[in-house]
Write a protein that holds these residues in place. Structure first.
Motif, PDB file in Angstrom:
ATOM      1  N   VAL A 212     -71.604  28.915 -20.912  1.00 42.82           N
ATOM      2  CA  VAL A 212     -72.388  30.124 -21.212  1.00 42.82           C
ATOM      3  C   VAL A 212     -71.720  31.339 -20.570  1.00 42.82           C
ATOM      4  CG1 VAL A 212     -74.578  31.288 -20.708  1.00 42.82           C
ATOM      5  CG2 VAL A 212     -74.581  28.956 -21.594  1.00 42.82           C
ATOM      6  N   LEU A 213     -71.249  31.210 -19.341  1.00 42.04           N
ATOM      7  CA  LEU A 213     -70.566  32.325 -18.678  1.00 42.04           C
ATOM      8  C   LEU A 213     -69.278  32.721 -19.395  1.00 42.04           C
ATOM      9  CD1 LEU A 213     -70.935  31.672 -14.858  1.00 42.04           C
ATOM     10  CD2 LEU A 213     -71.943  33.499 -16.202  1.00 42.04           C
ATOM     11  N   VAL A 214     -68.540  31.760 -19.890  1.00 40.92           N
ATOM     12  CA  VAL A 214     -67.315  32.068 -20.640  1.00 40.92           C
ATOM     13  C   VAL A 214     -67.671  32.830 -21.915  1.00 40.92           C
ATOM     14  CG1 VAL A 214     -65.375  31.077 -21.911  1.00 40.92           C
ATOM     15  CG2 VAL A 214     -65.986  30.160 -19.674  1.00 40.92           C
ATOM     16  N   GLY A 215     -68.682  32.372 -22.625  1.00 45.29           N
ATOM     17  CA  GLY A 215     -69.118  33.071 -23.834  1.00 45.29           C
ATOM     18  C   GLY A 215     -69.623  34.467 -23.538  1.00 45.29           C
ATOM     19  N   TYR A 216     -70.361  34.614 -22.453  1.00 45.47           N
ATOM     20  CA  TYR A 216     -70.873  35.927 -22.066  1.00 45.47           C
ATOM     21  C   TYR A 216     -69.730  36.865 -21.688  1.00 45.47           C
ATOM     22  CZ  TYR A 216     -73.888  39.402 -19.864  1.00 45.47           C
ATOM     23  OH  TYR A 216     -74.531  40.563 -19.530  1.00 45.47           O
ATOM     24  N   ALA A 217     -68.693  36.320 -21.055  1.00 39.90           N
ATOM     25  CA  ALA A 217     -67.529  37.135 -20.703  1.00 39.90           C
ATOM     26  C   ALA A 217     -66.835  37.662 -21.959  1.00 39.90           C
ATOM     27  CB  ALA A 217     -66.550  36.322 -19.854  1.00 39.90           C
ATOM     28  N   PHE A 218     -66.735  36.839 -23.003  1.00 42.12           N
ATOM     29  CA  PHE A 218     -66.164  37.296 -24.272  1.00 42.12           C
ATOM     30  C   PHE A 218     -67.008  38.421 -24.866  1.00 42.12           C
ATOM     31  CE2 PHE A 218     -63.644  33.356 -24.459  1.00 42.12           C
ATOM     32  CZ  PHE A 218     -62.445  33.877 -24.926  1.00 42.12           C
ATOM     33  N   THR A 219     -68.314  38.282 -24.801  1.00 40.74           N
ATOM     34  CA  THR A 219     -69.212  39.313 -25.325  1.00 40.74           C
ATOM     35  C   THR A 219     -69.051  40.617 -24.545  1.00 40.74           C
ATOM     36  OG1 THR A 219     -70.791  37.622 -26.006  1.00 40.74           O
ATOM     37  CG2 THR A 219     -71.625  39.858 -25.814  1.00 40.74           C
ATOM     38  N   LEU A 220     -69.029  40.520 -23.226  1.00 33.32           N
ATOM     39  CA  LEU A 220     -68.864  41.716 -22.402  1.00 33.32           C
ATOM     40  C   LEU A 220     -67.521  42.390 -22.632  1.00 33.32           C
ATOM     41  CD1 LEU A 220     -70.343  40.679 -18.940  1.00 33.32           C
ATOM     42  CD2 LEU A 220     -71.293  42.302 -20.566  1.00 33.32           C
ATOM     43  N   ALA A 221     -66.458  41.609 -22.733  1.00 31.50           N
ATOM     44  CA  ALA A 221     -65.124  42.178 -22.938  1.00 31.50           C
ATOM     45  C   ALA A 221     -65.038  42.890 -24.287  1.00 31.50           C
ATOM     46  CB  ALA A 221     -64.060  41.090 -22.849  1.00 31.50           C
ATOM     47  N   GLY A 222     -65.602  42.304 -25.317  1.00 27.48           N
ATOM     48  CA  GLY A 222     -65.588  42.946 -26.639  1.00 27.48           C
ATOM     49  C   GLY A 222     -66.389  44.230 -26.659  1.00 27.48           C
ATOM     50  N   ASN A 223     -67.557  44.214 -26.034  1.00 29.59           N
ATOM     51  CA  ASN A 223     -68.389  45.415 -25.982  1.00 29.59           C
ATOM     52  C   ASN A 223     -67.719  46.511 -25.157  1.00 29.59           C
ATOM     53  OD1 ASN A 223     -70.916  46.892 -26.458  1.00 29.59           O
ATOM     54  ND2 ASN A 223     -71.153  46.675 -24.248  1.00 29.59           N
ATOM     55  N   ALA A 224     -67.126  46.140 -24.018  1.00 31.66           N
ATOM     56  CA  ALA A 224     -66.444  47.129 -23.182  1.00 31.66           C
ATOM     57  C   ALA A 224     -65.266  47.749 -23.926  1.00 31.66           C
ATOM     58  CB  ALA A 224     -65.975  46.478 -21.883  1.00 31.66           C
ATOM     59  N   ALA A 225     -64.538  46.951 -24.696  1.00 30.02           N
ATOM     60  CA  ALA A 225     -63.418  47.490 -25.480  1.00 30.02           C
ATOM     61  C   ALA A 225     -63.930  48.446 -26.549  1.00 30.02           C
ATOM     62  CB  ALA A 225     -62.623  46.350 -26.101  1.00 30.02           C
ATOM     63  N   ASP A 226     -65.021  48.112 -27.206  1.00 29.92           N
ATOM     64  CA  ASP A 226     -65.609  49.008 -28.210  1.00 29.92           C
ATOM     65  C   ASP A 226     -66.024  50.340 -27.597  1.00 29.92           C
ATOM     66  OD1 ASP A 226     -65.293  47.207 -30.272  1.00 29.92           O
ATOM     67  OD2 ASP A 226     -67.336  46.416 -30.132  1.00 29.92           O
ATOM     68  N   GLU A 227     -66.702  50.274 -26.448  1.00 22.86           N
ATOM     69  CA  GLU A 227     -67.140  51.497 -25.764  1.00 22.86           C
ATOM     70  C   GLU A 227     -65.943  52.328 -25.316  1.00 22.86           C
ATOM     71  OE1 GLU A 227     -70.264  52.645 -25.252  1.00 22.86           O
ATOM     72  OE2 GLU A 227     -71.188  50.952 -26.275  1.00 22.86           O
TER      73      GLU A 227
ATOM     74  N   VAL B   5     -63.240  35.388 -15.464  1.00 19.18           N
ATOM     75  CA  VAL B   5     -64.401  34.519 -15.688  1.00 19.18           C
ATOM     76  C   VAL B   5     -64.825  33.938 -14.338  1.00 19.18           C
ATOM     77  CG1 VAL B   5     -65.257  32.451 -16.834  1.00 19.18           C
ATOM     78  CG2 VAL B   5     -63.671  33.958 -18.019  1.00 19.18           C
ATOM     79  N   PRO B   6     -66.074  34.192 -13.925  1.00 25.28           N
ATOM     80  CA  PRO B   6     -66.523  33.686 -12.621  1.00 25.28           C
ATOM     81  C   PRO B   6     -66.817  32.192 -12.662  1.00 25.28           C
ATOM     82  CG  PRO B   6     -68.319  34.797 -13.713  1.00 25.28           C
ATOM     83  CD  PRO B   6     -67.107  34.975 -14.591  1.00 25.28           C
ATOM     84  N   LEU B   7     -66.772  31.595 -11.490  1.00 26.96           N
ATOM     85  CA  LEU B   7     -67.139  30.189 -11.347  1.00 26.96           C
ATOM     86  C   LEU B   7     -68.618  30.129 -10.981  1.00 26.96           C
ATOM     87  CD1 LEU B   7     -66.273  27.217 -11.246  1.00 26.96           C
ATOM     88  CD2 LEU B   7     -65.783  27.548  -8.834  1.00 26.96           C
ATOM     89  N   LEU B   8     -69.450  29.768 -11.919  1.00 27.60           N
ATOM     90  CA  LEU B   8     -70.891  29.568 -11.807  1.00 27.60           C
ATOM     91  C   LEU B   8     -71.725  30.840 -11.629  1.00 27.60           C
ATOM     92  CD1 LEU B   8     -71.142  26.279  -9.745  1.00 27.60           C
ATOM     93  CD2 LEU B   8     -71.198  26.582 -12.208  1.00 27.60           C
ATOM     94  N   PHE B   9     -71.299  31.801 -10.811  1.00 23.58           N
ATOM     95  CA  PHE B   9     -72.097  33.011 -10.591  1.00 23.58           C
ATOM     96  C   PHE B   9     -71.195  34.237 -10.599  1.00 23.58           C
ATOM     97  CE2 PHE B   9     -74.295  29.558  -8.367  1.00 23.58           C
ATOM     98  CZ  PHE B   9     -75.503  29.587  -9.035  1.00 23.58           C
ATOM     99  N   PRO B  10     -71.520  35.255 -11.401  1.00 22.25           N
ATOM    100  CA  PRO B  10     -70.714  36.483 -11.390  1.00 22.25           C
ATOM    101  C   PRO B  10     -70.698  37.105  -9.999  1.00 22.25           C
ATOM    102  CG  PRO B  10     -72.169  36.452 -13.284  1.00 22.25           C
ATOM    103  CD  PRO B  10     -72.568  35.299 -12.413  1.00 22.25           C
ATOM    104  N   GLY B  11     -69.527  37.608  -9.615  1.00 23.47           N
ATOM    105  CA  GLY B  11     -69.380  38.223  -8.312  1.00 23.47           C
ATOM    106  C   GLY B  11     -68.870  37.269  -7.247  1.00 23.47           C
ATOM    107  N   THR B  12     -68.667  36.003  -7.623  1.00 26.88           N
ATOM    108  CA  THR B  12     -68.148  35.022  -6.662  1.00 26.88           C
ATOM    109  C   THR B  12     -66.709  34.689  -7.040  1.00 26.88           C
ATOM    110  OG1 THR B  12     -68.994  33.170  -7.966  1.00 26.88           O
ATOM    111  CG2 THR B  12     -70.442  34.050  -6.253  1.00 26.88           C
ATOM    112  N   ILE B  13     -66.294  33.500  -6.742  1.00 28.91           N
ATOM    113  CA  ILE B  13     -64.937  33.045  -7.047  1.00 28.91           C
ATOM    114  C   ILE B  13     -64.719  33.053  -8.559  1.00 28.91           C
ATOM    115  CG2 ILE B  13     -63.352  31.091  -6.858  1.00 28.91           C
ATOM    116  CD1 ILE B  13     -65.039  30.184  -4.439  1.00 28.91           C
ATOM    117  N   SER B  14     -63.524  33.463  -8.968  1.00 28.27           N
ATOM    118  CA  SER B  14     -63.194  33.492 -10.395  1.00 28.27           C
ATOM    119  C   SER B  14     -62.321  32.297 -10.762  1.00 28.27           C
ATOM    120  CB  SER B  14     -62.450  34.777 -10.749  1.00 28.27           C
ATOM    121  OG  SER B  14     -63.274  35.885 -10.565  1.00 28.27           O
ATOM    122  N   LEU B  15     -62.487  31.855 -11.980  1.00 25.10           N
ATOM    123  CA  LEU B  15     -61.627  30.806 -12.520  1.00 25.10           C
ATOM    124  C   LEU B  15     -60.266  31.412 -12.848  1.00 25.10           C
ATOM    125  CD1 LEU B  15     -64.021  29.023 -15.038  1.00 25.10           C
ATOM    126  CD2 LEU B  15     -63.257  28.163 -12.841  1.00 25.10           C
TER     127      LEU B  15
END
Length: 130
Positions: A37-52, A104-114
Protein backbone atom coordinates in the motif's frame (compact mmCIF):
# COMPACT_ATOMS: atom_id res chain seq x y z
CA UNK A 1 -13.66 -53.97 16.16
CA UNK A 2 -15.45 -50.79 17.01
CA UNK A 3 -13.85 -47.38 17.08
CA UNK A 4 -14.66 -44.91 19.74
CA UNK A 5 -15.32 -41.32 18.80
CA UNK A 6 -12.68 -38.90 20.07
CA UNK A 7 -13.75 -37.36 23.30
CA UNK A 8 -14.11 -33.58 23.41
CA UNK A 9 -11.68 -33.47 26.32
CA UNK A 10 -8.82 -34.65 24.07
CA UNK A 11 -9.41 -31.80 21.57
CA UNK A 12 -9.38 -29.05 24.16
CA UNK A 13 -6.84 -26.37 23.31
CA UNK A 14 -6.49 -27.42 19.68
CA UNK A 15 -7.97 -24.17 18.37
CA UNK A 16 -5.60 -22.16 20.55
CA UNK A 17 -2.57 -24.08 19.31
CA UNK A 18 -3.66 -23.69 15.65
CA UNK A 19 -4.29 -19.96 16.13
CA UNK A 20 -0.88 -19.44 17.73
CA UNK A 21 0.71 -21.34 14.88
CA UNK A 22 -0.98 -19.16 12.26
CA UNK A 23 -0.40 -15.81 14.02
CA UNK A 24 3.10 -15.20 12.56
CA UNK A 25 1.82 -15.98 9.07
CA UNK A 26 -1.11 -13.59 9.49
CA UNK A 27 1.16 -10.82 10.83
CA UNK A 28 3.72 -11.20 8.03
CA UNK A 29 0.93 -11.10 5.45
CA UNK A 30 -0.46 -7.88 6.96
CA UNK A 31 3.00 -6.24 7.01
CA UNK A 32 3.64 -7.16 3.37
CA UNK A 33 0.23 -5.83 2.33
CA UNK A 34 0.83 -2.57 4.22
CA UNK A 35 4.21 -2.14 2.52
CA UNK A 36 2.58 -2.67 -0.88
CA UNK A 37 0.00 0.00 0.00
CA UNK A 38 2.85 2.41 0.81
CA UNK A 39 4.53 1.70 -2.53
CA UNK A 40 1.27 2.38 -4.36
CA UNK A 41 0.68 5.54 -2.35
CA UNK A 42 4.20 6.72 -3.19
CA UNK A 43 3.42 6.33 -6.91
CA UNK A 44 0.24 8.36 -6.44
CA UNK A 45 2.06 11.11 -4.54
CA UNK A 46 4.90 11.28 -7.06
CA UNK A 47 2.49 11.57 -10.00
CA UNK A 48 0.44 14.27 -8.30
CA UNK A 49 3.55 16.22 -7.26
CA UNK A 50 4.84 16.10 -10.85
CA UNK A 51 1.49 17.36 -12.16
CA UNK A 52 1.47 20.24 -9.66
CA UNK A 53 5.09 21.10 -10.41
CA UNK A 54 4.68 21.23 -14.18
CA UNK A 55 1.48 23.25 -13.86
CA UNK A 56 3.29 25.87 -11.75
CA UNK A 57 6.36 25.83 -14.00
CA UNK A 58 4.40 26.54 -17.17
CA UNK A 59 2.81 29.61 -15.60
CA UNK A 60 6.11 31.00 -14.23
CA UNK A 61 8.58 33.17 -16.08
CA UNK A 62 11.48 31.17 -17.60
CA UNK A 63 13.95 32.53 -15.04
CA UNK A 64 11.76 31.62 -12.06
CA UNK A 65 10.59 28.31 -13.46
CA UNK A 66 12.80 25.95 -11.43
CA UNK A 67 11.92 27.62 -8.12
CA UNK A 68 8.19 27.59 -8.86
CA UNK A 69 8.47 23.98 -9.97
CA UNK A 70 10.21 22.82 -6.79
CA UNK A 71 7.89 24.78 -4.50
CA UNK A 72 4.73 23.45 -6.13
CA UNK A 73 6.09 19.89 -6.31
CA UNK A 74 6.75 19.80 -2.57
CA UNK A 75 3.68 21.82 -1.57
CA UNK A 76 1.21 18.92 -1.30
CA UNK A 77 3.72 16.47 0.22
CA UNK A 78 3.75 16.05 3.98
CA UNK A 79 7.02 16.49 5.90
CA UNK A 80 7.62 12.73 6.00
CA UNK A 81 7.38 12.39 2.21
CA UNK A 82 8.99 15.72 1.25
CA UNK A 83 12.19 14.97 3.17
CA UNK A 84 13.69 12.70 0.52
CA UNK A 85 11.87 14.15 -2.48
CA UNK A 86 13.66 15.63 -5.47
CA UNK A 87 11.78 17.85 -7.92
CA UNK A 88 13.28 18.97 -11.21
CA UNK A 89 11.82 20.81 -14.21
CA UNK A 90 13.26 21.19 -17.68
CA UNK A 91 12.13 23.12 -20.75
CA UNK A 92 12.79 22.07 -24.30
CA UNK A 93 11.11 23.38 -27.43
CA UNK A 94 8.21 25.00 -25.60
CA UNK A 95 7.48 21.84 -23.62
CA UNK A 96 7.99 21.77 -19.85
CA UNK A 97 8.56 18.50 -18.03
CA UNK A 98 8.68 17.80 -14.30
CA UNK A 99 10.32 14.81 -12.68
CA UNK A 100 9.68 13.93 -9.04
CA UNK A 101 11.53 11.19 -7.18
CA UNK A 102 10.30 9.94 -3.78
CA UNK A 103 11.86 7.50 -1.36
CA UNK A 104 9.60 4.61 -0.33
CA UNK A 105 9.50 4.32 3.47
CA UNK A 106 9.75 1.06 5.36
CA UNK A 107 6.36 0.61 7.09
CA UNK A 108 5.92 4.25 8.26
CA UNK A 109 6.57 7.49 6.35
CA UNK A 110 9.32 9.55 7.94
CA UNK A 111 11.32 6.53 9.11
CA UNK A 112 13.86 4.33 7.34
CA UNK A 113 13.50 4.23 3.56
CA UNK A 114 13.73 1.20 1.34
CA UNK A 115 16.39 1.20 -1.39
CA UNK A 116 13.54 1.87 -3.83
CA UNK A 117 12.74 5.21 -5.42
CA UNK A 118 9.44 5.98 -7.08
CA UNK A 119 9.38 8.45 -9.95
CA UNK A 120 6.60 10.67 -11.24
CA UNK A 121 6.79 12.42 -14.59
CA UNK A 122 4.54 15.05 -16.13
CA UNK A 123 4.71 17.40 -19.09
CA UNK A 124 2.82 20.41 -20.38
CA UNK A 125 3.12 22.99 -23.12
CA UNK A 126 4.63 26.32 -22.11
CA UNK A 127 2.09 29.11 -21.70
CA UNK A 128 2.34 31.95 -24.18
CA UNK A 129 2.98 35.45 -22.94
CA UNK A 130 1.48 38.52 -24.53
Amino acid sequence: MTMKAASPARDRGQVTIEFLGMTPTILVTLVVLWQLVLVGYAFTLAGNAADEAVRAATAAAPGARQGACQEAGRDKLSEAWAGGATVNCTTSGGFVTADVKLNVPLLFPGTISLPLDVEGHAGAVEEETD
